[in-house]
Design a protein around this motif. Sequence first.
Motif, mmCIF file in Angstrom:
data_model
loop_
_atom_site.group_PDB
_atom_site.id
_atom_site.type_symbol
_atom_site.label_atom_id
_atom_site.label_comp_id
_atom_site.label_asym_id
_atom_site.label_seq_id
_atom_site.Cartn_x
_atom_site.Cartn_y
_atom_site.Cartn_z
ATOM 1 N N THR A 1 8.628 -15.682 -5.886
ATOM 2 C CA THR A 1 7.299 -15.352 -5.376
ATOM 3 C C THR A 1 7.376 -14.717 -3.992
ATOM 4 O OG1 THR A 1 6.350 -17.207 -6.593
ATOM 5 C CG2 THR A 1 5.032 -16.280 -4.819
ATOM 6 N N ALA A 2 8.134 -15.317 -3.090
ATOM 7 C CA ALA A 2 8.229 -14.805 -1.722
ATOM 8 C C ALA A 2 8.837 -13.401 -1.692
ATOM 9 C CB ALA A 2 9.060 -15.757 -0.867
ATOM 10 N N ALA A 3 9.830 -13.158 -2.536
ATOM 11 C CA ALA A 3 10.468 -11.844 -2.563
ATOM 12 C C ALA A 3 9.494 -10.769 -3.040
ATOM 13 C CB ALA A 3 11.693 -11.889 -3.480
ATOM 14 N N PHE A 4 8.722 -11.074 -4.082
ATOM 15 C CA PHE A 4 7.736 -10.110 -4.563
ATOM 16 C C PHE A 4 6.683 -9.831 -3.490
ATOM 17 C CE2 PHE A 4 8.884 -11.839 -8.921
ATOM 18 C CZ PHE A 4 9.603 -10.708 -9.285
ATOM 19 N N SER A 5 6.252 -10.879 -2.776
ATOM 20 C CA SER A 5 5.261 -10.704 -1.720
ATOM 21 C C SER A 5 5.798 -9.791 -0.625
ATOM 22 C CB SER A 5 4.874 -12.066 -1.122
ATOM 23 O OG SER A 5 4.321 -12.909 -2.109
ATOM 24 N N ARG A 6 7.049 -9.997 -0.248
ATOM 25 C CA ARG A 6 7.655 -9.167 0.794
ATOM 26 C C ARG A 6 7.763 -7.718 0.357
ATOM 27 N NH1 ARG A 6 11.049 -13.731 1.451
ATOM 28 N NH2 ARG A 6 12.667 -12.744 0.185
ATOM 29 N N CYS A 7 8.117 -7.482 -0.894
ATOM 30 C CA CYS A 7 8.230 -6.107 -1.393
ATOM 31 C C CYS A 7 6.900 -5.372 -1.299
ATOM 32 C CB CYS A 7 8.703 -6.115 -2.850
ATOM 33 S SG CYS A 7 10.439 -6.512 -3.082
ATOM 34 N N LEU A 8 5.844 -6.027 -1.747
ATOM 35 C CA LEU A 8 4.535 -5.376 -1.766
ATOM 36 C C LEU A 8 3.966 -5.212 -0.366
ATOM 37 C CD1 LEU A 8 3.046 -7.185 -4.880
ATOM 38 C CD2 LEU A 8 3.656 -4.770 -4.713
ATOM 39 N N SER A 9 4.087 -6.244 0.460
ATOM 40 C CA SER A 9 3.561 -6.135 1.821
ATOM 41 C C SER A 9 4.362 -5.118 2.624
ATOM 42 C CB SER A 9 3.574 -7.499 2.514
ATOM 43 O OG SER A 9 4.879 -8.018 2.603
ATOM 44 N N GLY A 10 5.669 -5.043 2.366
ATOM 45 C CA GLY A 10 6.497 -4.059 3.051
ATOM 46 C C GLY A 10 6.118 -2.643 2.670
ATOM 47 N N LEU A 11 5.865 -2.402 1.388
ATOM 48 C CA LEU A 11 5.448 -1.075 0.943
ATOM 49 C C LEU A 11 4.145 -0.686 1.605
ATOM 50 C CD1 LEU A 11 5.737 1.380 -0.963
ATOM 51 C CD2 LEU A 11 4.476 0.063 -2.675
ATOM 52 N N LEU A 12 3.194 -1.607 1.648
ATOM 53 C CA LEU A 12 1.897 -1.308 2.232
ATOM 54 C C LEU A 12 2.037 -1.015 3.721
ATOM 55 C CD1 LEU A 12 -1.400 -3.007 1.278
ATOM 56 C CD2 LEU A 12 -0.948 -2.479 3.656
ATOM 57 N N SER A 13 2.852 -1.797 4.435
ATOM 58 C CA SER A 13 3.034 -1.579 5.870
ATOM 59 C C SER A 13 3.688 -0.233 6.148
ATOM 60 C CB SER A 13 3.883 -2.707 6.467
ATOM 61 O OG SER A 13 3.246 -3.947 6.329
ATOM 62 N N GLU A 14 4.690 0.111 5.345
ATOM 63 C CA GLU A 14 5.401 1.368 5.567
ATOM 64 C C GLU A 14 4.502 2.568 5.339
ATOM 65 O OE1 GLU A 14 8.761 1.292 3.046
ATOM 66 O OE2 GLU A 14 9.682 -0.434 4.036
ATOM 67 N N THR A 15 3.732 2.549 4.248
ATOM 68 C CA THR A 15 2.877 3.696 3.952
ATOM 69 C C THR A 15 1.713 3.774 4.920
ATOM 70 O OG1 THR A 15 1.734 2.354 2.293
ATOM 71 C CG2 THR A 15 3.470 3.811 1.523
ATOM 72 N N THR A 16 1.218 2.632 5.388
ATOM 73 C CA THR A 16 0.139 2.645 6.365
ATOM 74 C C THR A 16 0.621 3.254 7.675
ATOM 75 O OG1 THR A 16 -0.882 0.681 5.396
ATOM 76 C CG2 THR A 16 -1.505 1.217 7.642
#
Length: 322
Positions: free
Chosen positions: A142-157
């Motif tokens: 769960t934590a790994a999936f959360s990090r992947c998605l939040s990281g993608l959002l932060s990078e594109t933002t």
Amino acid sequence: MHSIDEAIGVMPGWQLDLLQMSPGRLNYSLSLIQLGMIQIFRERADKMLLKRGLSWPGSLVLSFLVNAEGTAWLSGHEVDPDVCLMVDGQFLPEILTPRSLDLVYVAIDRNWLAAQLSLRGFDGLANYIRAYSSIAMWHAETAAFSRCLSGLLSETTCAGSASLNSIGSSAQDYVADILLNVITSARKVEVVSDTSNKLIIDKARRLMLRDCSHVPTVTKVAAHLGISRRHLQTCFNNSVGLPATEFIRAERLNMVRKALIQARREKRGAIIGDIAAQWGFWHLSRFAADYRDMFAELPSETLRPGENADVRSKMKNTSQIG
């Protein structure tokens, strides 16, 4: 940080109602990226919120907890922080968030996701997704999936919409693969439905909000439902973690706030006392004190026009991409 009423405006296709349920000045932020059919949101709040409404037709919403303090409640159940929730976007179930929340959630087309699962040989899971409104999934990553998605959002933002457009369909495929991995790697999958306690408190809430010019007491509502006052209080505590009177008062205060914000947006005159009375607040000085305790401002400050102009500008510049 952004006010709730302004943040909702950057959610295309959504009709979401967010109510502040714990007292104090709320710090809230919402960011979004749109990848074709997929929407990814990151939401942060430092107060308990009651979330209800709907997303776009045919959508499925998956939520991934990044960090939280306190307990979340869905359909009368305490939400395990290690669980990924998957709910019907067209008829979002009410959820009460923890007192502090950092959450990533993804909206995607339900039928498309089910079809992708079938193509990969997971017909059972595909049928599960098609058949049920709310599903909880447990898995070790769960934590790994959360990090992947939040990281993608932060990078594109941070990179901006031009970078996002250059990613194109590859980003959409990447997120879709994450979601498919989440579903297919779950060690346990369960349907989530309303508990008997939740069904009882929803009946009580309808009675207590049906005619706010005369709000019945908890004792009278319990008698109408054929249960004791103590049992009704227990149902509230076991379904939302709050006493009945506190929960209902917070709902009514939020309804007043929504009416004041609407009057401000429409630039029309509004008498605060009249709006308060419509929601069962007859003692105006006590109402003003309760309102200030809940929202850290007076009703007159909510009604004052123009105070959120800078917030609106900031939301348009930083929170909607694509």
